[in-house]
Write a protein that holds these residues in place. Structure first.
Motif, PDB file in Angstrom:
ATOM      1  N   HIS A 145      35.415  42.967  37.185  1.00 46.48           N
ATOM      2  CA  HIS A 145      36.063  44.275  37.230  1.00 46.48           C
ATOM      3  C   HIS A 145      37.294  44.248  38.136  1.00 46.48           C
ATOM      4  CE1 HIS A 145      32.806  45.877  34.984  1.00 46.48           C
ATOM      5  NE2 HIS A 145      31.941  45.482  35.866  1.00 46.48           N
ATOM      6  N   ASP A 150      41.512  46.526  37.611  1.00 45.17           N
ATOM      7  CA  ASP A 150      41.091  47.918  37.518  1.00 45.17           C
ATOM      8  C   ASP A 150      40.282  48.373  38.718  1.00 45.17           C
ATOM      9  OD1 ASP A 150      42.316  48.473  35.163  1.00 45.17           O
ATOM     10  OD2 ASP A 150      40.628  47.815  33.933  1.00 45.17           O
ATOM     11  N   SER A 195      28.058  48.519  40.476  1.00 44.74           N
ATOM     12  CA  SER A 195      27.978  49.164  39.163  1.00 44.74           C
ATOM     13  C   SER A 195      26.549  49.574  38.835  1.00 44.74           C
ATOM     14  CB  SER A 195      28.526  48.235  38.080  1.00 44.74           C
ATOM     15  OG  SER A 195      27.654  47.141  37.889  1.00 44.74           O
ATOM     16  N   GLN A 196      25.571  49.101  39.627  1.00 44.47           N
ATOM     17  CA  GLN A 196      24.170  49.385  39.321  1.00 44.47           C
ATOM     18  C   GLN A 196      23.503  50.246  40.394  1.00 44.47           C
ATOM     19  OE1 GLN A 196      22.806  48.628  36.400  1.00 44.47           O
ATOM     20  NE2 GLN A 196      24.814  47.811  35.837  1.00 44.47           N
ATOM     21  N   ASP A 253      37.095  55.613  37.224  1.00 43.43           N
ATOM     22  CA  ASP A 253      37.659  54.546  36.391  1.00 43.43           C
ATOM     23  C   ASP A 253      36.844  54.444  35.097  1.00 43.43           C
ATOM     24  OD1 ASP A 253      38.366  52.100  35.212  1.00 43.43           O
ATOM     25  OD2 ASP A 253      38.758  51.162  37.164  1.00 43.43           O
ATOM     26  N   ILE A 304      37.210  52.823  32.335  1.00 43.45           N
ATOM     27  CA  ILE A 304      36.967  51.479  31.789  1.00 43.45           C
ATOM     28  C   ILE A 304      35.828  50.804  32.552  1.00 43.45           C
ATOM     29  CG2 ILE A 304      38.001  49.191  31.450  1.00 43.45           C
ATOM     30  CD1 ILE A 304      40.728  50.739  31.188  1.00 43.45           C
ATOM     31  N   TYR A 305      35.855  50.938  33.862  1.00 48.37           N
ATOM     32  CA  TYR A 305      34.791  50.371  34.700  1.00 48.37           C
ATOM     33  C   TYR A 305      33.446  51.008  34.328  1.00 48.37           C
ATOM     34  CZ  TYR A 305      32.334  48.983  38.991  1.00 48.37           C
ATOM     35  OH  TYR A 305      31.444  48.462  39.891  1.00 48.37           O
ATOM     36  N   ASP A 323      32.211  49.669  31.037  1.00 43.30           N
ATOM     37  CA  ASP A 323      31.754  48.287  31.225  1.00 43.30           C
ATOM     38  C   ASP A 323      30.370  48.253  31.872  1.00 43.30           C
ATOM     39  OD1 ASP A 323      33.988  47.271  30.101  1.00 43.30           O
ATOM     40  OD2 ASP A 323      34.862  46.453  31.943  1.00 43.30           O
ATOM     41  N   ALA A 324      30.062  49.292  32.668  1.00 41.07           N
ATOM     42  CA  ALA A 324      28.758  49.365  33.328  1.00 41.07           C
ATOM     43  C   ALA A 324      27.702  49.987  32.411  1.00 41.07           C
ATOM     44  CB  ALA A 324      28.869  50.171  34.619  1.00 41.07           C
TER      45      ALA A 324
END
Lengths: 120, 146
Positions: A21, A26, A50-51, B51, B53-54, B57-58
């Motif tokens: 990422h 980004d 992200s988790q 974000d 896009i982020y 993606d998650a």
């Protein structure tokens, strides 16, 4: 959490899981841990950003905070437990305690956060 | 949700009784701009909240609100109701995400009143609910009411 002397300033540990990422431009351009917020907390303890979910937050107000006060925050990881998620996989629950002390050395606010990291 | 001034706020304990309810308020539709404004205000620049896009993606459909955004709005309503200096404790549990377009309803109720040590305390239960009926936050608080 009785041992207040056990609190320590947490140092940023970098971005161990930022991965692709960040590579595509980004992601944030500086470690979240240096910006504060719950994202910063998560990154500070080395969780996969992200988790991670913010599960709970609690504030105990001991002494009122007034304009002009200077607060010092001390954080510590109070507890780490693992349990099975409802849909399989392991969840890691991280409890973070933060104590805010004013310029007179009085404990003003005690905050507790629970972060939940889901296994990928 | 704006316009909270100190003159609106109770400064002395408000005499509440069991079963009393906080004035019902709403917020929304929540926007990505709200999330970005709160990112700047709080310092929480977790990319899942700004974000797209982020977030995809998650594995998420899009960005979603920081829980502390609507927890903060709930805290505002609580402060209006009982007075900020009278709040002893406020604890929120995030039970579901808030998405762009969501309309939120804020409720609170006195569950129990307790006397002790020369003060009277109210134990409160509060909620933030989405337009779907799903709870985004269940919360408890303790306020001095006498």
């Amino acid at each position: 959490v009785d041992d207040a002397d056990g609190f320590a300033q947490l140092e940023p540990v970098g971005r161990p899981h930022a991965g692709s990422h960040a590579a595509d431009g980004d992601g944030p351009d500086e470690p979240l841990a240096e910006r504060g917020g719950v994202g910063g907390l998560a990154e500070t303890v080395g969780a996969d950003l992200s988790q991670v979910l913010h599960g709970e937050a609690a504030w105990e107000y001991v002494v009122p905070v007034r304009m002009g006060d200077t607060l010092t925050a001390r954080q510590k990881v109070a507890d780490v437990t693992q349990r099975q998620g409802k849909r399989g996989g392991t969840m890691t629950l991280v409890t973070i305690d933060t104590e805010f002390t004013n310029q007179r050395g009085e404990l003003a606010v005690r905050r507790t956060d629970t972060l939940i990291e889901r296994e990928i | 949700m704006t316009g909270l001034t100190t003159t609106d706020l109770p400064t002395v304990p408000v005499g509440l009784a069991e079963g009393d309810e906080m004035p019902l308020t709403t917020a929304g539709p929540m926007t990505r701009t709200d999330f970005v404004r709160y990112a700047g205000a709080s310092g929480d620049f977790h990319p899942l909240h700004h974000d797209e896009i982020y977030a995809r993606d998650a594995g998420l459909p899009c960005v979603f609100a920081m829980g502390l955004l609507h927890a903060g709005i709930l805290g505002d309503q609580l402060a209006r109701w009982v007075g900020p200096d009278n709040i002893r404790r406020f604890a929120v549990r995030f039970t579901g995400q808030v998405w762009p377009g969501d309309e939120l309803t804020f409720t609170g109720r006195v569950e129990r009143v307790e006397d002790g040590d020369g003060v009277r305390l109210a134990h409160l239960v509060l909620t933030v609910t989405r337009q779907t009926g799903d709870p985004a936050i269940t919360a408890t608080a303790t306020a001095q009411i006498g």
